[in-house]
Design a protein around this motif. Structure first.
Motif, PDB file in Angstrom:
ATOM      1  N   UNK A 106       0.837  -1.188   0.000  1.00 44.35           N
ATOM      2  CA  UNK A 106       0.000   0.000   0.000  1.00 44.35           C
ATOM      3  C   UNK A 106       0.880   1.249   0.000  1.00 44.35           C
ATOM      4  N   UNK A 107       0.568   2.139  -0.954  1.00 44.19           N
ATOM      5  CA  UNK A 107       1.395   3.338  -1.118  1.00 44.19           C
ATOM      6  C   UNK A 107       1.036   4.361  -0.050  1.00 44.19           C
ATOM      7  N   UNK A 108       1.613   4.139   1.131  1.00 44.67           N
ATOM      8  CA  UNK A 108       1.415   5.043   2.262  1.00 44.67           C
ATOM      9  C   UNK A 108       2.761   5.443   2.835  1.00 44.67           C
ATOM     10  N   UNK A 109       2.774   6.624   3.422  1.00 53.16           N
ATOM     11  CA  UNK A 109       3.991   7.113   4.064  1.00 53.16           C
ATOM     12  C   UNK A 109       3.630   7.673   5.422  1.00 53.16           C
ATOM     13  N   UNK A 110       4.358   7.239   6.458  1.00 53.57           N
ATOM     14  CA  UNK A 110       4.183   7.752   7.823  1.00 53.57           C
ATOM     15  C   UNK A 110       5.539   8.233   8.315  1.00 53.57           C
ATOM     16  N   UNK A 111       5.573   9.487   8.748  1.00 56.25           N
ATOM     17  CA  UNK A 111       6.810  10.051   9.281  1.00 56.25           C
ATOM     18  C   UNK A 111       6.451  10.886  10.510  1.00 56.25           C
ATOM     19  N   UNK A 112       7.152  10.602  11.608  1.00 54.50           N
ATOM     20  CA  UNK A 112       6.895  11.292  12.877  1.00 54.50           C
ATOM     21  C   UNK A 112       8.113  12.137  13.231  1.00 54.50           C
ATOM     22  N   UNK A 113       7.875  13.405  13.586  1.00 52.68           N
ATOM     23  CA  UNK A 113       8.940  14.330  13.952  1.00 52.68           C
ATOM     24  C   UNK A 113       9.008  14.465  15.471  1.00 52.68           C
ATOM     25  N   UNK A 114      10.157  14.903  15.993  1.00 51.68           N
ATOM     26  CA  UNK A 114      10.310  14.957  17.460  1.00 51.68           C
ATOM     27  C   UNK A 114       9.275  15.819  18.173  1.00 51.68           C
ATOM     28  N   UNK A 115       8.780  16.869  17.535  1.00 57.73           N
ATOM     29  CA  UNK A 115       7.779  17.732  18.185  1.00 57.73           C
ATOM     30  C   UNK A 115       6.368  17.169  18.108  1.00 57.73           C
ATOM     31  N   UNK A 116       6.219  15.944  17.617  1.00 56.79           N
ATOM     32  CA  UNK A 116       4.911  15.311  17.550  1.00 56.79           C
ATOM     33  C   UNK A 116       4.183  15.510  16.236  1.00 56.79           C
ATOM     34  N   UNK A 117       4.811  16.179  15.255  1.00 56.56           N
ATOM     35  CA  UNK A 117       4.179  16.377  13.944  1.00 56.56           C
ATOM     36  C   UNK A 117       4.191  15.067  13.162  1.00 56.56           C
ATOM     37  N   UNK A 118       3.055  14.750  12.549  1.00 56.73           N
ATOM     38  CA  UNK A 118       2.902  13.518  11.775  1.00 56.73           C
ATOM     39  C   UNK A 118       2.677  13.895  10.316  1.00 56.73           C
ATOM     40  N   UNK A 119       3.464  13.278   9.434  1.00 56.46           N
ATOM     41  CA  UNK A 119       3.272  13.433   7.995  1.00 56.46           C
ATOM     42  C   UNK A 119       2.689  12.137   7.457  1.00 56.46           C
ATOM     43  N   UNK A 120       1.536  12.253   6.810  1.00 59.28           N
ATOM     44  CA  UNK A 120       0.824  11.080   6.294  1.00 59.28           C
ATOM     45  C   UNK A 120       0.551  11.342   4.811  1.00 59.28           C
ATOM     46  N   UNK A 121       1.119  10.518   3.923  1.00 64.76           N
ATOM     47  CA  UNK A 121       0.998  10.701   2.477  1.00 64.76           C
ATOM     48  C   UNK A 121       0.372   9.466   1.852  1.00 64.76           C
ATOM     49  N   UNK A 122      -0.458   9.705   0.831  1.00 62.74           N
ATOM     50  CA  UNK A 122      -1.162   8.638   0.122  1.00 62.74           C
ATOM     51  C   UNK A 122      -1.063   8.871  -1.376  1.00 62.74           C
ATOM     52  N   UNK A 123      -1.087   7.776  -2.126  1.00 61.71           N
ATOM     53  CA  UNK A 123      -1.188   7.840  -3.583  1.00 61.71           C
ATOM     54  C   UNK A 123      -2.552   7.314  -3.992  1.00 61.71           C
ATOM     55  N   UNK A 124      -3.361   8.196  -4.580  1.00 60.26           N
ATOM     56  CA  UNK A 124      -4.766   7.890  -4.849  1.00 60.26           C
ATOM     57  C   UNK A 124      -5.064   8.165  -6.318  1.00 60.26           C
ATOM     58  N   UNK A 125      -5.829   7.292  -6.926  1.00 58.48           N
ATOM     59  CA  UNK A 125      -6.411   7.537  -8.252  1.00 58.48           C
ATOM     60  C   UNK A 125      -7.916   7.652  -8.081  1.00 58.48           C
ATOM     61  N   UNK A 126      -8.470   8.760  -8.525  1.00 64.94           N
ATOM     62  CA  UNK A 126      -9.882   9.034  -8.278  1.00 64.94           C
ATOM     63  C   UNK A 126     -10.538   9.577  -9.539  1.00 64.94           C
ATOM     64  N   UNK A 127     -11.815   9.269  -9.684  1.00 68.27           N
ATOM     65  CA  UNK A 127     -12.653   9.811 -10.751  1.00 68.27           C
ATOM     66  C   UNK A 127     -13.650  10.767 -10.118  1.00 68.27           C
ATOM     67  N   UNK A 128     -13.541  12.041 -10.467  1.00 67.58           N
ATOM     68  CA  UNK A 128     -14.303  13.098  -9.805  1.00 67.58           C
ATOM     69  C   UNK A 128     -15.242  13.743 -10.802  1.00 67.58           C
ATOM     70  N   UNK A 129     -16.453  14.025 -10.366  1.00 71.85           N
ATOM     71  CA  UNK A 129     -17.435  14.695 -11.223  1.00 71.85           C
ATOM     72  C   UNK A 129     -17.025  16.139 -11.458  1.00 71.85           C
ATOM     73  N   UNK A 130     -17.303  16.619 -12.662  1.00 75.88           N
ATOM     74  CA  UNK A 130     -17.001  18.004 -13.040  1.00 75.88           C
ATOM     75  C   UNK A 130     -18.133  18.507 -13.933  1.00 75.88           C
ATOM     76  N   UNK A 131     -18.899  19.455 -13.421  1.00 79.29           N
ATOM     77  CA  UNK A 131     -20.001  20.013 -14.198  1.00 79.29           C
ATOM     78  C   UNK A 131     -19.437  20.908 -15.304  1.00 79.29           C
TER      79      UNK A 131
END
Length: 432
Positions: A106-131
């Motif tokens: 699964x194309x996910x990324x988790x990175x935790x920094x010393x101050x408690x900041x969390x980086x969460x990244x995803x790779x998504x393919x989506x089909x979105x409606x567009x009027x």
């Protein structure tokens, strides 16, 4: 084995007493989540389904006070450990179908920094409606959006923001699309109001301009050439019935096929009268008008049996005048004098003065004037009669004595009208 026994010591200490079902700052106000996007590709933009398919890298950042640790280096974790952490319940509004890439994992990324900041990244393919507004197709511009929203947490629990404003979205500058070019893009922050409350929403807007060169080569040029081809019949004799009918019917059928092919890739929406439909309708009208022109000219020829001789009348008259001038030049002087004498004897006498009205000269020496002038018609019947005469005079001017002149008029009126209509069409759809 328990999860705590297989984790590294640092992660084990962080996870001790950690409850992933409770959001950060559970009792101290909302948690702020910053987001950024990287557009990897826009695969398909469908006018029929009115949607687009894109592959994006979604990055989310938030601070969790429970994950603070000592050190100056961040911790990059396996994507499968995301199951141990609290993550925002972000979803894509107007998404018809989406999936997370899972090859090889699964194309996910988790990175935790010393101050408690969390980086969460995803790779998504989506089909979105567009009027889409297709009234100016294919000279249209479409503005599509990609909206990110929290599903269960309202604005009292979670707040969304773009990490770098309009610079939070990257990848569109180097994006290559088949029919479109990205003209502009920007971001905005808003709130979604539902019956269950107010929820944070981030909106990414991007404007797409369609490339018209393909449609010019595929539709506009062939349809214009078919109109020009229909004008060839104006230079063919009216007596060549098979040739003119063949050109007229062939161009009409070809134009019909071209119109049907242009509509196959477009939605059958009754609310859209597209620009390309207007142009194809104009071309079809000119082609059909050329066919009707021959029917009218041929009918006028049938109603005037000697009409085929009228076109040679002027030429014969000019030839007679030329021959008379030559004979007159080469004739002898005595012969001409004799003809003059005979003409003087046989010519009718000059009109007598009894046929003229003789008036005494005016005292001033000017031209004689009429004694009485007829009264101007003032009755409405006379006025209506005068107007009727004018109307009949105009109608008589439109009457064509020689049916062959219809083709001569058509050779000028059809091309001139088509050029004027094209100027109006392109001016309206390109600048208004």
């Amino acid at each position: 084995m328990k999860e705590g026994e297989i984790l590294p010591p640092t992660i084990h200490r962080l996870m001790k007493g950690y409850n992933k079902y409770l959001r950060p700052f559970f009792d101290n106000g909302p948690v702020t989540v910053g987001m950024s996007l990287d557009i990897a590709s826009i695969d398909t933009i469908s006018e029929i389904n009115m949607d687009y398919t894109a592959t994006i890298f979604l990055r989310q950042r938030w601070t969790d006070e429970r994950l603070v640790f000592e050190g100056n280096k961040s911790l990059s974790l396996d994507g499968r450990l995301v199951e141990l952490l609290w993550v925002p319940d972000t979803f894509i509004v107007d998404s018809k179908k989406s999936f997370l890439h899972d090859i090889t994992v699964e194309n996910r990324l988790i990175r935790i920094f010393p101050n408690g900041t969390v980086l969460y990244a995803l790779r998504i393919t989506t089909t979105v409606a567009c009027n889409m507004d297709l009234t100016k197709y294919p000279m249209d511009k479409q503005t599509c959006t990609l909206q990110l929203e929290s599903w269960g947490y309202n604005i009292n629990d979670v707040m969304f923001y773009w990490t770098r404003g309009n610079e939070s979205v990257s990848g569109l500058d180097t994006l290559q699309l088949a029919q479109y070019t990205v003209e502009d893009h920007y971001t905005s922050v808003s709130e979604a109001v539902y019956e269950t409350g107010r929820y944070p929403r981030l909106v990414f807007h991007f404007e797409l301009k369609r490339s018209i060169l393909y449609f010019i080569l595929e539709t506009y040029v062939p349809s214009s050439l078919l109109v020009v081809l229909s004008w060839v019949s104006f230079w063919i004799s009216l007596s060549s019935v098979p040739a003119r009918i063949c050109i007229g019917v062939t161009t009409v059928l070809t134009m019909t096929t071209l119109m049907m092919g242009a509509r196959t890739s477009l939605p059958n929406a009754n609310c859209f009268i597209k620009a390309i439909d207007v142009y194809l309708g104009i071309c079809f009208s000119f082609i059909f008008g050329a066919l009707i022109e021959y029917a009218v000219a041929h009918f006028c020829t049938l109603t005037h049996p000697d009409a085929h001789m009228l076109m040679y009348g002027h030429h014969l008259h000019d030839m007679d005048d030329e021959m008379n001038g030559i004979i007159t030049t080469i004739s002898s002087h005595p012969h001409r004098a004799k003809r003059r004498k005979e003409a003087a004897v046989t010519s009718p006498p000059a009109p007598t003065t009894t046929e003229l009205t003789v008036r005494p000269p005016s005292p001033s020496g000017s031209e004689p004037k009429s004694e009485t002038t007829p009264p101007e018609p003032t009755h409405w019947c006379l006025t209506a009669l005068a107007m009727l005469r004018k109307i009949l005079r105009v109608i008589y001017c439109c009457h064509v004595e020689n049916p062959h002149q219809i083709d001569n008029y058509s050779r000028v009126t059809f091309p001139l009208s088509f050029v004027i209509v094209n100027l109006l069409y392109w001016t309206y759809y390109l600048y208004f």
